[in-house]
Write an enzyme that holds these catalytic residues in place. Structure first.
Site, PDB file in Angstrom:
ATOM      1  NE  ARG A   1      -4.429   3.015  -0.339  1.00  0.00           N
ATOM      2  CZ  ARG A   1      -5.411   2.142   0.296  1.00  0.00           C
ATOM      3  NH1 ARG A   1      -7.177   2.037   0.289  1.00  0.00           N
ATOM      4  NH2 ARG A   1      -5.767   1.242   1.087  1.00  0.00           N
TER       5      ARG A   1
ATOM      6  CG  ASP B   1      -1.752   1.307   0.848  1.00  0.00           C
ATOM      7  OD1 ASP B   1      -2.450   1.679   0.211  1.00  0.00           O
ATOM      8  OD2 ASP B   1      -3.332   0.325   1.948  1.00  0.00           O
TER       9      ASP B   1
END
Length: 402
Positions: A336, A334
């Site tokens: 983000r 991930d």
């Protein structure tokens, strides 16, 4: 998920612009000059956009430099990608620098081979055992910045790097140069130059520099009283959107959702994920309770971009789960960040939220960015038959409450 928190450090617009221009050059296949504050410099080119002609150009530029440093071009892969290729020795690098390097000390490795090393969706055009003798140390700060720059460009996280020694300034006992000399050399060769410091600060700077640039009322299904506000960093980079539903009270915790864009799920109605359900479900919920804020963040595919998400889908069709596919591409599971969301909330006048999410990482990330998360509000939807494995992966690999 990337760790990024707000700091009270001013970041110049010129720094954002230099990185943004370097990103554009990488995307069109050009090389850029990356330098450190203490005078080291290297040419950097994306492996994804590489061709034999641009690789030859990079070699000719390094041939002009003189000095005591090793100017041999190197292929940089993230340790995750190198491990997926079959270089077991890369696994020890994952928690450290995360950068793995192969020497390109001759013309024996063509651009097509480099691209297949970078892209797991390509047919393998390499033999790991033949390449193993080429494993070489990577110049630490420059290499990490080179990989980071390819990620910012939403390209595969793989780069060609070649250190440069410019003129007599690189003396036998000193490999460093004044920054002005480095920039002048880049200018003479029509190259953009960017510092490792500016690359490292880019995400933080882009988030802190967000400004409201447009707003309009847009009645939505289930939430007719909706206003959309667009935020853009002052370098002209990617915009994020805030959907303000109803008239939320800034003195109370606002029902909020951080929703990362998903072209396939949000717009096309893809059944591979639950993103479309979550987007429309959040709007419906906020409309029913009377108010809320949905932050629509421009970070497709857990932050890897749409093209890389399509590559990840191909890997998933071969048996990988969501996290494994991103890692095989060379990314973290991930990528983000949520500082832009926190900055948008602050500019809209909200410091406390009731967060509509099943992702505990979002709760902790937003709190680290200075927003008080006073409640996590459950937000999940049943499987449609196509996304069951995806939902199971969310629970097992990312700890989602499903």
């Amino acid at each position: 998920m990337s760790e990024l928190v707000a700091e009270n450090v001013p970041i110049a617009a010129s720094a954002l612009q230099s990185v943004d221009r370097a990103i554009a050059d990488l995307r069109r296949g050009a090389c850029v000059l990356v330098y450190t504050g203490d005078g080291f410099a290297a040419l950097v080119q994306s492996a994804e956009t590489l061709c034999d002609a641009t690789l030859s150009q990079l070699r000719s530029l390094t041939a002009e430099s003189s000095g005591s440093i090793d100017t041999t071009p190197r292929l940089l892969l993230t340790a995750r990608r190198a491990a997926a290729v079959g270089f077991d020795e890369a696994r020890s690098l994952i928690p450290v620098s995360g950068v793995f390097a192969l020497s390109l000390d001759s013309d024996a490795i063509e651009a097509s081979t480099i691209q297949s090393l970078a892209d797991p969706t390509d047919e393998p055009g390499y033999d790991v055992e033949v390449l193993r003798p080429r494993v070489t140390p990577a110049p630490a700060a420059l290499s990490e910045s080179a990989i980071d720059l390819t990620k910012l460009a939403r390209l595969l996280p793989a780069a060609i790097i070649a250190q440069v020694a410019i003129g007599a300034g690189a003396a036998a006992n000193s490999q460093t140069l004044p920054v002005k000399v480095i920039r002048d050399w880049a200018g003479r060769h029509d190259l953009l130059s960017v510092s490792t410091e500016d690359i490292a600060d880019y995400r933080l700077g882009a988030a802190k520099a967000l400004t409201k640039v447009a707003a309009a009322k847009i009645p939505l299904d289930h939430a007719e009283n909706t206003r959309v506000v667009a935020f853009r960093p002052n370098d002209g980079g990617i915009e994020h959107l805030a959907l303000i539903i109803g008239e939320p009270d800034p003195s109370a915790p606002v029902l909020a959702r951080m929703h990362s864009e998903c072209f396939t799920g949000d717009l096309l109605g893809s059944l591979r994920c639950d993103c479309g359900d979550q987007l429309r479900g959040a709007i419906r919920t906020m409309g029913e309770v009377g108010s809320g804020i949905l932050l629509y963040l421009s970070q497709e595919g857990r932050g890897i971009g749409l093209i890389n998400k399509l590559r990840a889908y191909e890997l998933q069709d071969r048996g990988a789960d969501t996290a494994e596919a991103n890692e095989q591409l060379g990314f973290d599971a991930d990528e983000r960040i949520y500082l832009p969301a926190a900055e948008m909330l602050r500019q809209l006048g909200f410091k406390r939220v009731r967060l509509l999410t099943n992702n505990p990482q979002k709760v902790s990330a937003l709190a680290r960015c200075g927003i008080s998360v006073e409640e996590r509000v459950a937000h999940h939807f049943p499987s449609n038959g196509h996304n069951q494995f995806y939902l199971e992966t969310k629970a097992a690999r990312f700890g989602h409450y499903l």
